[in-house]
Scaffold this active site. Structure first.
Site, PDB file in Angstrom:
ATOM      1  N   GLY A  30       0.831  -1.198   0.000  1.00 18.38           N
ATOM      2  CA  GLY A  30       0.000   0.000   0.000  1.00 18.38           C
ATOM      3  C   GLY A  30       0.864   1.246   0.000  1.00 18.38           C
ATOM      4  O   GLY A  30       1.693   1.427  -0.883  1.00 18.38           O
ATOM      5  N   SER A  54      -0.523  -4.930   4.547  1.00 20.13           N
ATOM      6  CA  SER A  54      -0.626  -5.300   5.949  1.00 20.13           C
ATOM      7  C   SER A  54      -0.448  -4.067   6.811  1.00 20.13           C
ATOM      8  O   SER A  54       0.501  -3.296   6.627  1.00 20.13           O
ATOM      9  CB  SER A  54       0.437  -6.341   6.317  1.00 20.13           C
ATOM     10  N   ILE A  57       2.973  -3.711   8.592  1.00 18.88           N
ATOM     11  CA  ILE A  57       4.175  -3.285   7.880  1.00 18.88           C
ATOM     12  C   ILE A  57       4.107  -1.782   7.675  1.00 18.88           C
ATOM     13  O   ILE A  57       3.223  -1.273   6.992  1.00 18.88           O
ATOM     14  CB  ILE A  57       4.310  -4.003   6.525  1.00 18.88           C
ATOM     15  N   LYS A  93       4.068  24.788  -1.456  1.00 16.53           N
ATOM     16  CA  LYS A  93       5.516  24.794  -1.644  1.00 16.53           C
ATOM     17  C   LYS A  93       5.854  25.534  -2.928  1.00 16.53           C
ATOM     18  O   LYS A  93       5.362  25.177  -4.008  1.00 16.53           O
ATOM     19  CB  LYS A  93       6.033  23.351  -1.704  1.00 16.53           C
ATOM     20  N   THR A 359      11.695  14.147  -5.310  1.00 19.61           N
ATOM     21  CA  THR A 359      11.324  13.423  -6.531  1.00 19.61           C
ATOM     22  C   THR A 359      10.700  12.050  -6.276  1.00 19.61           C
ATOM     23  O   THR A 359      10.287  11.388  -7.228  1.00 19.61           O
ATOM     24  CB  THR A 359      12.558  13.240  -7.432  1.00 19.61           C
ATOM     25  N   ILE A 361       7.836  10.903  -4.918  1.00 19.14           N
ATOM     26  CA  ILE A 361       6.449  10.723  -5.353  1.00 19.14           C
ATOM     27  C   ILE A 361       6.324  10.950  -6.862  1.00 19.14           C
ATOM     28  O   ILE A 361       5.534  10.287  -7.542  1.00 19.14           O
ATOM     29  CB  ILE A 361       5.515  11.633  -4.544  1.00 19.14           C
TER      30      ILE A 361
END
Length: 513
Positions: A30, A54, A57, A93, A359, A361
């Protein structure tokens, strides 16, 4: 999908189905990578999508700063910007402020958007270089509206009632990455994406071809699919099954290999920029959100111990830490191939580039956009994967070069880490750019390279890589005319910034409307 006696049960695929269309896409993992992939794919295809993750995690969660391309992604998903900013505790930003990279007292901003005014033939920085030689130029940032507004801690948009109407002032966001993932999850599930809670225990690869058939969960459940997206983070559970997926180690160019991250409260004003402050063995980030500040220290363990890094981090934040600092170990580099057979790696499973220029994402977004454009059939044509890998590899290597420039062009003399960075052997692609810019001030942007000529120029000049010359056409402008032009641009930017609301005022008005 159902659970029987504690085992996840999802209907198997019909292996005798002659239809060549994908019958199920399976995303493992995810976080931002998984839910960006799921949300985007669910907008363009009716193919059933299953995402396995999960709650046990955790995610790395350092990607809280972005670049303007995220706005394109959000618009494509139909996301309302005000709702997005509210839901993610977001702020705006205008660029990244680099402190200490060219020596302790150095300070420049890599700002979004244009700088100055081009003549239509030559970029503005050639005019500025000549004006600098004549002694009539201000700092390069004086001619960037984003830079001026950021330093004034102001924000506006080109919409009715705001003083920046009609002015190009691009923006990106700071946001809570976990809240962004949760927001995208709601969108994706609303479009039919099925989420399965569980951990992948085993990956079954078919013997006849390079293709994953299924994954087996810890509870024994088996999930079959026709196409698999690996968003499992540094573990790279799926892509690591294949030859050709080995990580290309770039640590000889980008030697930082650890980070520690911690949030804190702040009583400082809400700045519209990310801050990157150099220290003796790396740098520290500061990312302001509506409800907290995200902080982190990036460093090379050969020159700074974990204890020393934590001490430096906690001594340079705005207030008491909200948690214990979280240690993240990483190796900078990328997979030899991101797409192999019916498996595509996205996010940290594809590699890691430190968040110096925000960078992380974008690289997820780039891969997802290419996947949507090249969405395969069940019989994945290797030519599609080859084309994808060529494009993505170039994108990663050009961003790598841009990050290396920051380290190589440093002016921090007498510190072993930084001294070593200045003497590193550069990739040929970067060495050629530097040589060209140093000689004439010219720069050629290659194909779909992310960073523009303006971005490269701001870092070059900000870290004192100054060309020996400039375009001869700049010499044809009379000195008085050149002085008037630069003065007019700078004055206009400062007047516009002065009329803008503060960043905090803007956010309050923006999310309440």
């Amino acid at each position: 999908m159902r659970t029987e006696r504690g085992v996840t049960v999802i209907e198997p695929l019909d292996r005798n189905d002659a239809d060549d269309r994908l019958r199920r896409i399976v995303i493992v993992g995810g976080g931002s990578a998984g839910w960006m992939t799921a949300a985007a794919l669910s907008r363009v295809t009716e193919t059933p999508i299953v995402l396995i993750e999960s709650e046990e995690i955790g995610t790395v969660g350092v990607g809280e700063a972005t670049i303007p391309q995220i706005r394109t992604f959000n618009r494509a998903l139909g996301i309302d910007e005000r709702e997005f900013v509210r839901e993610t505790n977001g702020s705006f930003k205008l660029g990244i402020r680099f402190i200490g990279w060219n020596g302790e007292d150095s300070d420049y901003i890599h700002a979004f958007g244009a700088v100055g005014q081009n003549t239509g033939i030559i970029p503005f920085h050639h005019l500025w270089l000549r004006a600098r030689e004549l002694g009539i130029a201000g700092s390069f940032g004086d001619y960037s509206l984003n830079d001026v507004a950021a330093r004034s801690e102001k924000m506006a948009m080109p919409s009715a009632g705001l003083p920046a109407q009609g002015v190009n002032m691009p923006w990106a966001y700071h946001f809570d990455a976990s809240l962004y993932a949760a927001y995208l999850r709601r969108l994706a599930e609303g479009k039919g994406v099925r989420r399965i809670e569980g951990k992948v225990e085993e990956v079954t690869v078919g013997s006849a071809r390079q293709a994953i058939q299924s994954v087996t969960l810890e509870d024994g459940g088996v999930i079959e699919g026709d196409f698999f997206v690996d968003c499992s983070g540094f573990r790279a559970l799926l892509i690591s099954q294949f030859d050709g997926s080995d990580l290309q180690d770039w640590s000889n160019w980008l030697p930082c290999n650890r980070a520690q991250a911690v949030p804190c409260q702040s009583d400082r004003t809400l700045t519209p920029f990310t801050m990157s402050t150099a220290h003796k063995a790396g740098w520290q980030w500061r990312i302001p959100l509506q409800n907290r500040v995200g902080n982190g220290v990036v460093y090379c363990s050969d020159f700074m111990s974990d204890g020393e890094a934590q001490e430096h981090l906690l001594a340079n934040i705005d207030g008491p830490p909200g948690t214990e600092p979280r240690l993240i170990r990483f190796l900078t580099g990328t997979r030899g191939k991101h797409w192999i057979g019916n498996c595509l790696a996205v996010g940290l499973s594809a590699g890691f580039l430190e968040p110096l220029e925000s960078t992380s994402i974008h690289l997820i977004q780039y891969s997802v956009a290419r996947l949507m454009a090249m969405l395969p059939r069940r019989s994945v044509d290797p030519a599609i994967a080859d084309a994808f890998n060529r494009e993505v590899s170039q994108q990663w290597s050009r961003i790598r070069d841009f990050l290396i420039l920051h380290y190589w062009a440093n002016g921090r003399k007498g510190e072993p880490f930084w001294d070593a960075c200045r003497t590193m052997e550069l990739p040929d692609t970067l060495a050629a750019k530097i040589a060209q810019f140093r000689a004439t001030g010219h720069f050629i942007r290659e194909e779909e390279e992310l960073f523009t000529e303006v971005g490269w120029t701001q870092v070059f000049l900000g870290q004192n890589v100054v060309p020996k010359s400039w375009h001869p056409i700049a010499d044809e402008i009379p000195e008085g005319e050149l002085r008037d032009l630069l003065g007019k641009i700078s004055a206009q930017h400062h007047q516009l910034a002065q009329a803008m609301p503060t960043h905090e005022q803007f956010i309050e008005a923006f999310i309440r409307r």
